[in-house]
Structures are given as structure tokens and as C-alpha cells.
Design an enzyme around this catalytic site. Structure first.
Site, PDB file in Angstrom:
ATOM      1  N   PHE A 123     -17.663  60.603  54.315  1.00  0.00           N
ATOM      2  CA  PHE A 123     -19.053  60.003  55.081  1.00  0.00           C
ATOM      3  C   PHE A 123     -20.079  61.061  54.792  1.00  0.00           C
ATOM      4  O   PHE A 123     -19.624  62.171  54.943  1.00  0.00           O
ATOM      5  CB  PHE A 123     -18.716  59.539  56.383  1.00  0.00           C
ATOM      6  CG  PHE A 123     -19.832  59.125  57.152  1.00  0.00           C
ATOM      7  CD1 PHE A 123     -20.111  57.652  56.913  1.00  0.00           C
ATOM      8  CD2 PHE A 123     -20.683  59.707  57.905  1.00  0.00           C
ATOM      9  CE1 PHE A 123     -20.918  57.112  57.592  1.00  0.00           C
ATOM     10  CE2 PHE A 123     -21.707  58.883  58.762  1.00  0.00           C
ATOM     11  CZ  PHE A 123     -21.836  57.653  58.529  1.00  0.00           C
ATOM     12  N   ASP A 195     -10.990  63.698  60.081  1.00  0.00           N
ATOM     13  CA  ASP A 195     -12.096  62.896  60.815  1.00  0.00           C
ATOM     14  C   ASP A 195     -11.538  61.594  61.094  1.00  0.00           C
ATOM     15  O   ASP A 195     -11.010  60.995  60.073  1.00  0.00           O
ATOM     16  CB  ASP A 195     -13.393  62.745  59.855  1.00  0.00           C
ATOM     17  CG  ASP A 195     -14.317  62.288  60.695  1.00  0.00           C
ATOM     18  OD1 ASP A 195     -14.173  61.222  61.689  1.00  0.00           O
ATOM     19  OD2 ASP A 195     -15.507  62.309  60.441  1.00  0.00           O
ATOM     20  N   TYR A 220     -17.497  54.980  69.130  1.00  0.00           N
ATOM     21  CA  TYR A 220     -18.208  53.528  69.300  1.00  0.00           C
ATOM     22  C   TYR A 220     -17.473  52.812  68.270  1.00  0.00           C
ATOM     23  O   TYR A 220     -17.912  51.665  68.021  1.00  0.00           O
ATOM     24  CB  TYR A 220     -19.641  53.787  69.005  1.00  0.00           C
ATOM     25  CG  TYR A 220     -19.991  54.556  67.829  1.00  0.00           C
ATOM     26  CD1 TYR A 220     -20.060  54.330  66.462  1.00  0.00           C
ATOM     27  CD2 TYR A 220     -20.433  56.055  68.003  1.00  0.00           C
ATOM     28  CE1 TYR A 220     -20.290  54.892  65.369  1.00  0.00           C
ATOM     29  CE2 TYR A 220     -21.113  56.905  66.978  1.00  0.00           C
ATOM     30  CZ  TYR A 220     -20.850  56.401  65.680  1.00  0.00           C
ATOM     31  OH  TYR A 220     -21.122  57.117  64.824  1.00  0.00           O
ATOM     32  N   LYS A 221     -16.477  53.153  67.384  1.00  0.00           N
ATOM     33  CA  LYS A 221     -15.912  52.244  66.258  1.00  0.00           C
ATOM     34  C   LYS A 221     -15.004  51.454  66.927  1.00  0.00           C
ATOM     35  O   LYS A 221     -15.128  50.609  67.838  1.00  0.00           O
ATOM     36  CB  LYS A 221     -15.636  52.969  65.057  1.00  0.00           C
ATOM     37  CG  LYS A 221     -16.853  53.389  64.394  1.00  0.00           C
ATOM     38  CD  LYS A 221     -16.973  54.327  63.174  1.00  0.00           C
ATOM     39  CE  LYS A 221     -18.163  54.690  62.401  1.00  0.00           C
ATOM     40  NZ  LYS A 221     -18.152  56.020  61.724  1.00  0.00           N
ATOM     41  N   ARG A 369     -18.259  44.880  53.675  1.00  0.00           N
ATOM     42  CA  ARG A 369     -17.209  45.713  54.406  1.00  0.00           C
ATOM     43  C   ARG A 369     -16.927  44.621  55.676  1.00  0.00           C
ATOM     44  O   ARG A 369     -17.864  44.394  56.433  1.00  0.00           O
ATOM     45  CB  ARG A 369     -17.715  47.053  54.740  1.00  0.00           C
ATOM     46  CG  ARG A 369     -16.576  47.876  55.183  1.00  0.00           C
ATOM     47  CD  ARG A 369     -17.167  49.193  55.285  1.00  0.00           C
ATOM     48  NE  ARG A 369     -18.245  49.251  56.666  1.00  0.00           N
ATOM     49  CZ  ARG A 369     -18.389  50.497  57.283  1.00  0.00           C
ATOM     50  NH1 ARG A 369     -17.609  51.581  56.985  1.00  0.00           N
ATOM     51  NH2 ARG A 369     -19.267  50.075  58.388  1.00  0.00           N
TER      52      ARG A 369
END
Ligand SMILES: *Cc1c(COP(=O)(O)O)cnc(C)c1O
Length: 410
Positions: A123, A195, A220-221, A369
Site C-alpha cells: 500500500f 501490516d 476501520y476495515k 475489488r
């Protein structure tokens, strides 16, 4: 396909967990790997935090409502989901900030080793932070795909300070072997930093058991802690005494209210605290984590694999000949918790799908996605999503000009 979806859902031992979330009727939400859905436990907790704790108890809440302890308390709650015994996980700040401190501390734990390894497909923030830390500490970043690590480590392992990787590729959904990568880096004497943004809350994780050194992740995921929810940092107990992060603040001081002009770090993972924590967000995240209460992560993983596998099967059948390629690996042990398709019109398709209440996202340039949170999705949802995608492509509704225009957030 409909009969199979119905049979799989009827046999789903986790089906009732959907009631722990407040999802709008008719929406198929496949973007929980970007922003998790709203857990039902959050609104009343937030209302209490605002009205009673802040509104009435005011500053007394730091003691009376245990606000001060929230980063460690919420950290331990996350620890339970990532295989970390209490006292090693801290909640707060953003993943980017936690990553900066973790990489900087790692560099200081391995003096004399000039290399910082990261994934060229990592990322962007992870790559930028790695570059920033390297500049600050006079290190060199090598971008090495996880598959090439053994070769690189054989040649230059004794020069590696830390390796920062994600177990799941955020674009393709490919899952790497955390135990193998961790072992290879550590045998070379380097530190392993994972991560977990796309793994925490999605997969069973065993940080302590694998002997991972450091980890970060966002709230938040798959943890569904809300927009901009606090991130987390894991520091294995054995590293805590020497953990010396570059960004220090008064909350991490051994005696924050001693108001000393010099810094003495707190014992334990609390030394990684920085400034005043975002209490409302921490309490929202804490409430959100109760959606995992009593959930066996192995079962959650089995359901996630069933959903992503079913997605790929539906795509094979319903999207054949329509220009799609499945990108996510088929082998379950190589699949995270998302299903990804490649198509030249990815962006317009995702926008047109959202108008039909099927919400996924696009990752440039051409990936559709679909994140799968097994706490609240069903096989029926998956079938509706793929069917809707088929309809959109067949009737060409995504070709409308308004779907071509890029919004700020894609
Ligand atoms: C989502 C994500 C981030 C987000 O970083 P923030 O600082 O929270 O914006 C970082 N790294 C990875 C791998 C991610 O998937």
C-alpha cells in the site's frame, strides 16, 4: 447457483451475526475492506460517550469513565483478534503514524544494519513511510516481492534491519505465508513488521505464536471501527524495554502528569502512546469490536473462504465471455478475504454497480475489488452482486458518461 447459495446460507453457523450490524435494506456491501459496516453496538455507546461522559461528567471522565486507559484497553481487545496476549497492543493514531514509529524503532533495535525491506506492491503509505524513515535514519529501502525474499536474504540478510510486509495484497487479495516470511527474515537477524490492515478481523492471526516482532493495522476495515478509526500497534513483549520510537509525546511518559521537561518512557507498550487519544473514536472502535464476541476466528475464516470461493465460481459461470479475468488466487491458502476481477471498464462498472446498491470499489487501473466481511455477508449477497454485474455489462449501462467521471475517492 441460487440453490447452492440458499443451501450454503441455510448451513451457515454464523448467519445470525449479521444482526450485529446496521446495514441498509437491499444493499450488498462488498467494501468492508475499505470501511466496515456500522455495528449496531456503536450508536448507543457513542451517544453515551457524547451526552453523559463528555456532556455531564466532563473532564472527570478521564478518571471516572477510564478514558485514560482506553488506548491500552482497546489495544488488548484487538490483541484478542490477532493472537496477541494482553499488554502488547496499543490503539491510537493512524496506521501511517504507527508505521512510522514502528519502523523507526525497528531501525534503532538493529543498529548497523542499513536495509529496510518492503514490498513494491505494498500500500502506498507503507512505501512512503519506509522511504521517509530511511531518509531520516540514513537507511536504504529495498523493494522486494515476498516471493523473492529468500534469495535476497541469502545474499544480504545480515544487512537487513527490518522487513515490512502485508500478509494480504490489498489489490489482488493474494495471501502470503506469514510463518515462512517471518521465519526467513528473523533467521537473517532482521525484525519482522506486519501490516495487518487487510488481515485483522478477517483471518485468524497468531502473532505471539509466530514470534512476530512488530505489527500495525487499521481500525476501520474488517474491524468496522468507523471512518478514520484509530489504528493499532503491536510490540512483542521482548522488544518493549528497548522500543524507542522517533515520535514521542507526553502520553507515553512514565509520569505524564509529572510534567517533567525530559522524556522517560512508560513501561510496557504504553510507551508507544503519543499525544491525547481520540476518545470518541476509541470508544466507537471498542463497541465495534464486540461484534466479534464469541466468534471463532477459524469459523469466520471458513465462511470467508466459502464466500470468496463462491464469488469466483459465480464469476466463472455468469461472467464468462464478458471481458473479466479473476485475479484472486483460487487456492484457499493463498486467498485473503476479497475477490478481485480485472476488466478494462473497472471504474465505470463499480460506479454503475453502486447505483444498483452493490457496493465494491476500484483499484487503479483496472481492478474491481469486492471485500468480504463474513460477519455480515451471505452467499445470496454474493450471487446478487455477480448477477447485477452481469446485467450492468450486458445492458451497457456503465457506458453512461456520468460513470466515467472520477470522484475524489475511488
Ligand atoms: C488501508 C491501509 C493503510 C491505511 O493507512 P492510514 O494511515 O490508516 O490511512 C495502510 N496500509 C495498508 C496496507 C492498508 O491497507
Amino acid at each position: 447457483m441460487p440453490a447452492r447459495a440458499a443451501a450454503l446460507d441455510a448451513a451457515d453457523p454464523l448467519a445470525a451475526l449479521r444482526e450485529r450490524f446496521l446495514l441498509p435494506k437491499g444493499v450488498v456491501y462488498l467494501d468492508g475492506n475499505s470501511l466496515g459496516a456500522l455495528p449496531a453496538a456503536v450508536p448507543p455507546v457513542l451517544a453515551d460517550a457524547v451526552e453523559r461522559q463528555w456532556g455531564t461528567d466532563l473532564i472527570r471522565s478521564w478518571n471516572d469513565n477510564s478514558w485514560w486507559q482506553a488506548p491500552l484497553r482497546v489495544g488488548d481487545a484487538i490483541g484478542r483478534l490477532i493472537g496477541a496476549a494482553p499488554g502488547q497492543t496499543l490503539a491510537g493514531d493512524s496506521t501511517s503514524v504507527q508505521l512510522f514509529n514502528a519502523l523507526g524503532a525497528a531501525a534503532r533495535l538493529r543498529p548497523g544494519r542499513p536495509l529496510l525491506l518492503t514490498d513494491p506492491a505494498h500500500f502506498p503509505t507503507d512505501q512512503y513511510v519506509a522511504d521517509a524513515v530511511a531518509r531520516l535514519f540514513g537507511l536504504q529501502v529495498l523493494r522486494v516481492p515476498a516471493g523473492d525474499l529468500p534469495r535476497l536474504l541469502a545474499a544480504e540478510g545480515d544487512r537487513v534491519a527490518v522487513a515490512g510486509y502485508s500478509p494480504v495484497d490489498y489489490r489482488t487479495g493474494e495471501l502470503y505465508d506469514m510463518a515462512a516470511v517471518t521465519g526467513a527474515v528473523q533467521r537473517a537477524g532482521g525484525l519482522m513488521l506486519w501490516d495487518l490492515c487487510h488481515a485483522a478481523g478477517a483471518l485468524p492471526l497468531r502473532l505471539d505464536e509466530l514470534g512476530v516482532d512488530l505489527a500495525v493495522g487499521c481500525g476501520y476495515k474488517y474491524l468496522s471501527g468507523g471512518p478514520g478509526a484509530p489504528a493499532f500497534l503491536y510490540v512483542a513483549t521482548r522488544h518493549q524495554a528497548a522500543f524507542d520510537q522517533p515520535l514521542t509525546g507526553w502520553n507515553g511518559h512514565a509520569e505524564p502528569f509529572g510534567l517533567s521537561g525530559g522524556y522517560t518512557p512508560a513501561p510496557g507498550v504504553g510507551r508507544a502512546r503519543i499525544g491525547t487519544p481520540p476518545i470518541l473514536s476509541l470508544l466507537a472502535l471498542e463497541a465495534a469490536l464486540t461484534a466479534f464476541d464469541g466468534v471463532d476466528m477459524a469459523r469466520l475464516r471458513a465462511k470467508s473462504l466459502s464466500l470468496t470461493g463462491f464469488f469466483l465460481d459465480c464469476a466463472d459461470t455468469l461472467l464468462a465471455g464478458l471481458g473479466f479475468t479473476a485475479v484472486t488466487p483460487r487456492a484457499p491458502h493463498r486467498r485473503g478475504s476479497q475477490a478481485v476481477l480485472r476488466h478494462p471498464d473497472a471504474y465505470a462498472l463499480v460506479r454503475a454497480l453502486a447505483e444498483q446498491e452493490v457496493i465494491g470499489d476500484m483499484r487503479a487501473p483496472d481492478l474491481l475489488r469486492f471485500g468480504v466481511n463474513a460477519l455480515y455477508l451471505s452467499h445470496q449477497d454474493v450471487l446478487v452482486a455477480v448477477r447485477t454485474l452481469r446485467e450492468v455489462v450486458l445492458d451497457g449501462s456503465h457506458r453512461q458518461p456520468r460513470f466515467q467521471q472520477r470522484e475524489t475517492v475511488t
